[in-house]
Write a protein that holds these residues in place. Structure first.
Motif, short mmCIF file in Angstrom:
data_model
loop_
_atom_site.label_atom_id
_atom_site.label_comp_id
_atom_site.label_asym_id
_atom_site.label_seq_id
_atom_site.Cartn_x
_atom_site.Cartn_y
_atom_site.Cartn_z
N ASP A 1 -2.13 -2.14 6.81
CA ASP A 1 -1.96 -2.05 5.36
C ASP A 1 -0.63 -1.40 5.00
O ASP A 1 0.08 -1.84 4.09
CB ASP A 1 -3.10 -1.26 4.72
N ASP B 1 0.67 -4.26 -4.97
CA ASP B 1 0.16 -3.97 -3.62
C ASP B 1 1.18 -3.17 -2.81
O ASP B 1 1.66 -3.60 -1.76
CB ASP B 1 -0.20 -5.27 -2.90
N VAL B 2 1.48 -1.94 -3.32
CA VAL B 2 2.44 -1.07 -2.64
C VAL B 2 1.82 0.28 -2.27
O VAL B 2 2.54 1.24 -1.97
CB VAL B 2 3.70 -0.86 -3.51
N GLY B 3 0.50 0.35 -2.29
CA GLY B 3 -0.18 1.60 -1.98
C GLY B 3 -1.62 1.52 -2.42
O GLY B 3 -2.17 0.42 -2.58
N PRO C 1 5.03 4.25 1.11
CA PRO C 1 3.73 3.91 0.52
C PRO C 1 3.22 5.00 -0.42
O PRO C 1 3.48 6.19 -0.21
CB PRO C 1 2.83 3.76 1.75
N TRP D 1 2.27 -2.98 2.69
CA TRP D 1 2.82 -2.30 1.51
C TRP D 1 4.33 -2.20 1.59
O TRP D 1 5.03 -2.42 0.60
CB TRP D 1 2.21 -0.90 1.38
#
Length: 386
Positions: free
Chosen positions: A345, A319-321, A302, A349
């Protein structure tokens, strides 16, 4: 065209750079692409104080009289032109503006094709942007050379924003080849590590002005459960070490130094989060899209980044961090604390990274057709030498 073909009939390409070939991963990826396109590839550059072996490539180092300043760049380009004129090549690859003049002279006199791979918007790098006279000189070099690229020359850069700047200033279309890793490169997953250890923050890359290293160190007093690993070397490294000592966190910061790209994987495997921060100090920083962002995605690590246009498109868009609005020790500390307290979350991610990673590869980047530039990098290379 004056041919530099070897007796075996393969076309010859020479990649010219003043970077350290062992740690500049984009050069290695470009070398592999040229090899796949039928070229016999060699590397030509200046000798570095700590030369390291470069696997799979013929490397020719030039030992220069000067190490920095205008005389260094003048000697570098003169020596590049002389070596290229003496050796011959079908394709001369200039890495960044600081080698373009010498490569362009040689390509014209030898009737060789030229590729210009602009890793950066060179007059806008922070080390230059803050020096008006130096910036003016490099801007003049860019203003002279880029409009003189021939239609048969290949122009490449690292993101759409920088390609747009080149087009609006010079009317020249640049292919966009982002710094994605090679498909199949062994990057171990960042998942499944034992929990009985410090939460590890990873930075890898040049430790230069505006990369967020000082801010992460400044955040550590507020993050007693965290360890910070710095993989790289650069101008601000001595100051970063001094700051860690001054804040009493030197036992929670590992300064690993410069590491060849093929040995980066264990550091990503041992981290919990990767930080990709570029302060908005210049146009080059604003539109940065560094290797490490793509490497972290491949490793399922992340990301914390700051909200700059190109990085935000990937970190928030995919939406990777998470992105921070401000680069400060306080904002970085809050972001890391937030990540540590949001396991759901983090899991999301990582799932998104697993889906995104197969698409974000170097092979896809060089094969992606870009109508505005007349095709993909691979097709342009092949068509120019048929």
């Amino acid at each position: 065209m004056t041919s530099g073909k070897k007796s075996g009939g393969r076309l010859r390409a020479v990649i010219c750079s003043q970077s350290n070939f062992a740690t500049d991963y984009r050069i290695e990826k470009m070398r592999q692409t040229l090899t796949d396109c039928g070229f016999d590839v060699s590397l030509l550059g200046r000798a570095h104080p700590r030369e390291e072996r470069v696997g799979g490539a013929a490397v020719h180092y030039m030992r220069l009289l000067f190490w920095r300043g205008p005389l260094f760049y003048a000697e570098l380009n003169l020596r590049l032109a002389m070596r290229l004129l003496a050796g011959g090549a079908d394709l001369i690859v200039s890495i960044d503006l600081d080698t373009l003049a010498g490569c362009m002279i040689a390509s014209r006199l030898r009737s060789s094709r030229l590729m210009f791979d602009s890793h950066e918007l060179f007059p806008e790098v922070p080390e230059i942007a803050g020096k008006p006279l130096v910036k003016k000189v490099w801007q003049a070099v860019q203003d002279f050379c880029v409009p003189r690229l021939r239609p048969t020359d290949v122009a490449v850069t690292v993101c759409k924003s920088i390609a747009d700047i080149f087009y609006h200033r010079y009317g020249r279309r640049f292919l966009v080849v982002r710094n994605a890793p090679l498909a199949g490169r062994a990057l171990p997953s960042a998942e499944g590590r034992p929990s009985a250890r410090p939460f590890t923050i990873l930075y890898q890359g040049a430790v230069n002005v505006g990369r967020g290293v000082e801010e992460i160190i400044g955040a550590l007093p507020s993050l007693p459960l965290c360890h910070f690993t710095v993989v790289g070397d650069g101008d601000v490294l001595p100051g970063a070490k001094a700051l860690a000592r001054a804040l009493g966190v030197e036992d929670r910061v590992s300064f690993v130094g410069r590491v060849p790209f093929e040995r980066l994987a264990p550091f990503m495997a041992g981290a919990d989060i990767g930080v990709v921060i570029m302060k908005d100090l210049s146009l080059n920083q604003r539109y940065a899209l560094p290797n490490r962002l793509f490497d972290f995605i491949q490793a399922g690590l992340p990301i914390i980044a700051n909200r700059l246009p190109e990085m935000e498109k990937i970190v928030d868009g995919e939406d990777v961090g998470m992105c921070v609005d401000e680069v400060s020790a306080e904002s970085v500390a809050k972001a890391i604390e937030s990540v540590m307290s949001r396991p759901d979350d983090v899991a999301r991610w990582r799932r998104n990274m697993r889906m995104l990673a197969p698409r974000l590869t170097w092979q896809n980047e060089v094969s992606r057709v870009q109508e505005c530039a007349g095709g993909s990098l691979v097709t342009l290379l092949k068509e120019n030498f048929e």
